[in-house]
Design a protein around this motif. Structure first.
Motif, PDB file in Angstrom:
ATOM      1  N   MET A   1       0.830  -1.205   0.000  1.00 50.83           N
ATOM      2  CA  MET A   1       0.000   0.000   0.000  1.00 50.83           C
ATOM      3  C   MET A   1       0.866   1.258   0.000  1.00 50.83           C
ATOM      4  SD  MET A   1      -2.706   1.309   2.920  1.00 50.83           S
ATOM      5  CE  MET A   1      -3.559  -0.259   2.989  1.00 50.83           C
ATOM      6  N   LEU A   2       1.995   1.205   0.697  1.00 50.83           N
ATOM      7  CA  LEU A   2       2.895   2.354   0.770  1.00 50.83           C
ATOM      8  C   LEU A   2       3.356   2.772  -0.617  1.00 50.83           C
ATOM      9  CD1 LEU A   2       4.744   4.328   2.368  1.00 50.83           C
ATOM     10  CD2 LEU A   2       6.453   2.497   2.408  1.00 50.83           C
ATOM     11  N   TRP A   3       3.783   1.805  -1.428  1.00 49.17           N
ATOM     12  CA  TRP A   3       4.348   2.120  -2.748  1.00 49.17           C
ATOM     13  C   TRP A   3       3.269   2.548  -3.728  1.00 49.17           C
ATOM     14  CZ3 TRP A   3       9.055   2.897  -1.717  1.00 49.17           C
ATOM     15  CH2 TRP A   3       9.706   2.115  -0.765  1.00 49.17           C
TER      16      TRP A   3
ATOM     17  N   LEU B   1      -6.451  10.500   1.070  1.00 52.30           N
ATOM     18  CA  LEU B   1      -5.280  11.042   0.384  1.00 52.30           C
ATOM     19  C   LEU B   1      -4.130  10.049   0.480  1.00 52.30           C
ATOM     20  CD1 LEU B   1      -5.358  14.778   1.560  1.00 52.30           C
ATOM     21  CD2 LEU B   1      -6.155  13.846  -0.613  1.00 52.30           C
ATOM     22  N   ASP B   2      -3.157  10.213  -0.419  1.00 55.75           N
ATOM     23  CA  ASP B   2      -2.036   9.279  -0.453  1.00 55.75           C
ATOM     24  C   ASP B   2      -1.279   9.245   0.868  1.00 55.75           C
ATOM     25  OD1 ASP B   2      -2.705   8.841  -3.107  1.00 55.75           O
ATOM     26  OD2 ASP B   2      -1.349  10.391  -3.839  1.00 55.75           O
ATOM     27  N   GLY B   3      -1.138  10.398   1.503  1.00 57.55           N
ATOM     28  CA  GLY B   3      -0.447  10.446   2.793  1.00 57.55           C
ATOM     29  C   GLY B   3      -1.162   9.631   3.853  1.00 57.55           C
ATOM     30  N   GLY B   4      -2.499   9.623   3.794  1.00 55.63           N
ATOM     31  CA  GLY B   4      -3.257   8.795   4.719  1.00 55.63           C
ATOM     32  C   GLY B   4      -3.016   7.322   4.479  1.00 55.63           C
ATOM     33  N   ARG B   5      -2.980   6.924   3.196  1.00 56.33           N
ATOM     34  CA  ARG B   5      -2.681   5.524   2.856  1.00 56.33           C
ATOM     35  C   ARG B   5      -1.276   5.139   3.330  1.00 56.33           C
ATOM     36  NH1 ARG B   5      -7.672   3.560   1.316  1.00 56.33           N
ATOM     37  NH2 ARG B   5      -8.501   4.650  -0.490  1.00 56.33           N
ATOM     38  N   MET B   6      -0.347   6.062   3.130  1.00 63.41           N
ATOM     39  CA  MET B   6       1.025   5.782   3.556  1.00 63.41           C
ATOM     40  C   MET B   6       1.111   5.629   5.073  1.00 63.41           C
ATOM     41  SD  MET B   6       2.808   8.491   0.936  1.00 63.41           S
ATOM     42  CE  MET B   6       4.406   8.454   1.745  1.00 63.41           C
TER      43      MET B   6
ATOM     44  N   LEU C   1       2.340   2.400   7.328  1.00 64.81           N
ATOM     45  CA  LEU C   1       3.504   2.474   8.212  1.00 64.81           C
ATOM     46  C   LEU C   1       3.155   2.307   9.684  1.00 64.81           C
ATOM     47  CD1 LEU C   1       5.324   5.462   6.472  1.00 64.81           C
ATOM     48  CD2 LEU C   1       6.036   3.066   6.427  1.00 64.81           C
ATOM     49  N   LEU C   2       1.942   2.663  10.075  1.00 64.57           N
ATOM     50  CA  LEU C   2       1.566   2.591  11.485  1.00 64.57           C
ATOM     51  C   LEU C   2       1.319   1.147  11.925  1.00 64.57           C
ATOM     52  CD1 LEU C   2      -0.972   5.573  11.723  1.00 64.57           C
ATOM     53  CD2 LEU C   2       1.248   5.423  12.887  1.00 64.57           C
ATOM     54  N   PRO C   3       1.481   0.861  13.214  1.00 65.22           N
ATOM     55  CA  PRO C   3       1.079  -0.449  13.731  1.00 65.22           C
ATOM     56  C   PRO C   3      -0.406  -0.681  13.479  1.00 65.22           C
ATOM     57  CG  PRO C   3       2.401   0.748  15.340  1.00 65.22           C
ATOM     58  CD  PRO C   3       2.093   1.709  14.236  1.00 65.22           C
TER      59      PRO C   3
ATOM     60  N   ARG D   1      -3.079  -1.393  15.184  1.00 66.17           N
ATOM     61  CA  ARG D   1      -4.106  -0.738  15.998  1.00 66.17           C
ATOM     62  C   ARG D   1      -4.276   0.721  15.595  1.00 66.17           C
ATOM     63  NH1 ARG D   1      -4.400  -0.520  22.662  1.00 66.17           N
ATOM     64  NH2 ARG D   1      -6.368   0.630  22.773  1.00 66.17           N
ATOM     65  N   GLN D   2      -3.163   1.457  15.509  1.00 65.47           N
ATOM     66  CA  GLN D   2      -3.235   2.869  15.125  1.00 65.47           C
ATOM     67  C   GLN D   2      -3.705   3.026  13.670  1.00 65.47           C
ATOM     68  OE1 GLN D   2      -0.843   1.455  16.801  1.00 65.47           O
ATOM     69  NE2 GLN D   2      -0.384   2.673  18.641  1.00 65.47           N
ATOM     70  N   ALA D   3      -3.260   2.102  12.802  1.00 66.02           N
ATOM     71  CA  ALA D   3      -3.695   2.152  11.401  1.00 66.02           C
ATOM     72  C   ALA D   3      -5.201   1.949  11.293  1.00 66.02           C
ATOM     73  CB  ALA D   3      -2.953   1.085  10.601  1.00 66.02           C
ATOM     74  N   SER D   4      -5.738   1.045  12.106  1.00 62.18           N
ATOM     75  CA  SER D   4      -7.178   0.786  12.093  1.00 62.18           C
ATOM     76  C   SER D   4      -7.963   2.027  12.519  1.00 62.18           C
ATOM     77  CB  SER D   4      -7.501  -0.387  13.011  1.00 62.18           C
ATOM     78  OG  SER D   4      -8.886  -0.624  13.062  1.00 62.18           O
ATOM     79  N   ILE D   5      -7.448   2.743  13.512  1.00 63.34           N
ATOM     80  CA  ILE D   5      -8.109   3.968  13.961  1.00 63.34           C
ATOM     81  C   ILE D   5      -8.114   5.016  12.849  1.00 63.34           C
ATOM     82  CG2 ILE D   5      -7.950   5.902  15.583  1.00 63.34           C
ATOM     83  CD1 ILE D   5      -6.795   3.917  17.627  1.00 63.34           C
ATOM     84  N   LEU D   6      -6.968   5.169  12.182  1.00 64.09           N
ATOM     85  CA  LEU D   6      -6.871   6.159  11.106  1.00 64.09           C
ATOM     86  C   LEU D   6      -7.777   5.783   9.938  1.00 64.09           C
ATOM     87  CD1 LEU D   6      -5.516   8.726  10.060  1.00 64.09           C
ATOM     88  CD2 LEU D   6      -3.647   7.310   9.183  1.00 64.09           C
ATOM     89  N   GLU D   7      -7.902   4.503   9.642  1.00 67.77           N
ATOM     90  CA  GLU D   7      -8.749   4.064   8.533  1.00 67.77           C
ATOM     91  C   GLU D   7     -10.205   4.465   8.739  1.00 67.77           C
ATOM     92  OE1 GLU D   7      -7.622  -0.130   8.485  1.00 67.77           O
ATOM     93  OE2 GLU D   7      -6.999   0.124   6.390  1.00 67.77           O
ATOM     94  N   ARG D   8     -10.638   4.583   9.982  1.00 68.83           N
ATOM     95  CA  ARG D   8     -12.024   4.943  10.275  1.00 68.83           C
ATOM     96  C   ARG D   8     -12.336   6.384   9.857  1.00 68.83           C
ATOM     97  NH1 ARG D   8     -11.924   2.629  16.436  1.00 68.83           N
ATOM     98  NH2 ARG D   8     -11.421   0.450  15.901  1.00 68.83           N
TER      99      ARG D   8
END
Length: 215
Positions: free
Chosen positions: A94-96, A156-161, A165-167, A169-176
């Motif tokens: 997803m990062l790339w 946005l791409d920065g959100g996907r990045m 990169l986040l662990p 748990r934190q990635a799941s929170i941001l995805e919401r």
């Protein structure tokens, strides 16, 4: 801006804006295909045809408004569909996929800077001046798109990045945040906040590119 000046600016800005959004989105689709997701390819979105990527609001309305109002020129295209579950390593790849768009904009900003340098060397005529203006708009729109898309706000791409990169748990929170991300962006766009956020990095990067190419 007067109507005649606006029409002239639109005519000159159309090519760099369309290239900026088209190559940005096509880059996402190309890299997604490289890492195993064929969605964009099957839907014909890995294309240099700008019609496939145009979003009526982000590609037409907002750039026109910002040109007319004299603010930071920005916009967006219709997002390329990516099935992250189809990637070989969804979280890592997803990062790339996300980074491909901003990198494409940086590459185009450098190409427009090279064209601006060429325009400086040409004899003063009716070709050199529009080419220089077009190149300057090309630098600006690509830098703005790159910086805008690097904001850590899904979708946005920065959100996907950041999600990549986040662990977990934190990635799941941001995805919401993603279902509300575009509304947040529009709110920021119609307020001075987005200009406050984008202004310093955009101006700094444009100055850096200009200094590299001696503009």
């Amino acid at each position: 801006m007067q109507i005649d000046q606006l029409i002239q600016t639109i005519a000159i800005a159309a090519i760099p804006i369309l290239f900026a959004i088209t190559l940005h989105e096509a880059a996402h689709g190309y890299v997604a295909r490289h890492f195993g997701d064929m969605t964009a390819y099957q839907q014909g979105r890995i294309s240099l045809n700008p019609i496939r990527h145009i979003d009526p609001v982000g590609t037409i309305l907002l750039p026109l408004l910002t040109l007319w109002m004299g603010g930071i020129l920005f916009g967006w295209a219709k997002p390329v569909p990516v099935n992250f579950a189809a990637l070989h390593r969804p979280k890592q790849d997803m990062l790339w996929v996300a980074l491909a768009g901003p990198i494409a904009n940086l590459f185009m900003a450098l190409l427009w800077a090279a064209l601006a340098k060429l325009a400086w060397t040409l004899p003063a005529n009716y070709f050199a001046e529009p080419l220089l203006e077009m190149a300057q708009i090309g630098i600006k729109i690509n830098v703005v798109l790159m910086v805008l898309n690097l904001l850590p706000l899904p979708p946005l791409d920065g959100g996907r990045m950041a999600v990549s990169l986040l662990p977990h748990r934190q990635a799941s929170i941001l995805e919401r945040v993603e279902p509300y991300g575009m509304f947040i962006l529009i709110f920021l766009a119609i307020s001075p906040v987005l200009s406050w956020i984008l202004g310093p990095p955009v101006i700094g990067l444009i100055k850096l590119i200009n200094s590299i190419f001696g503009l």
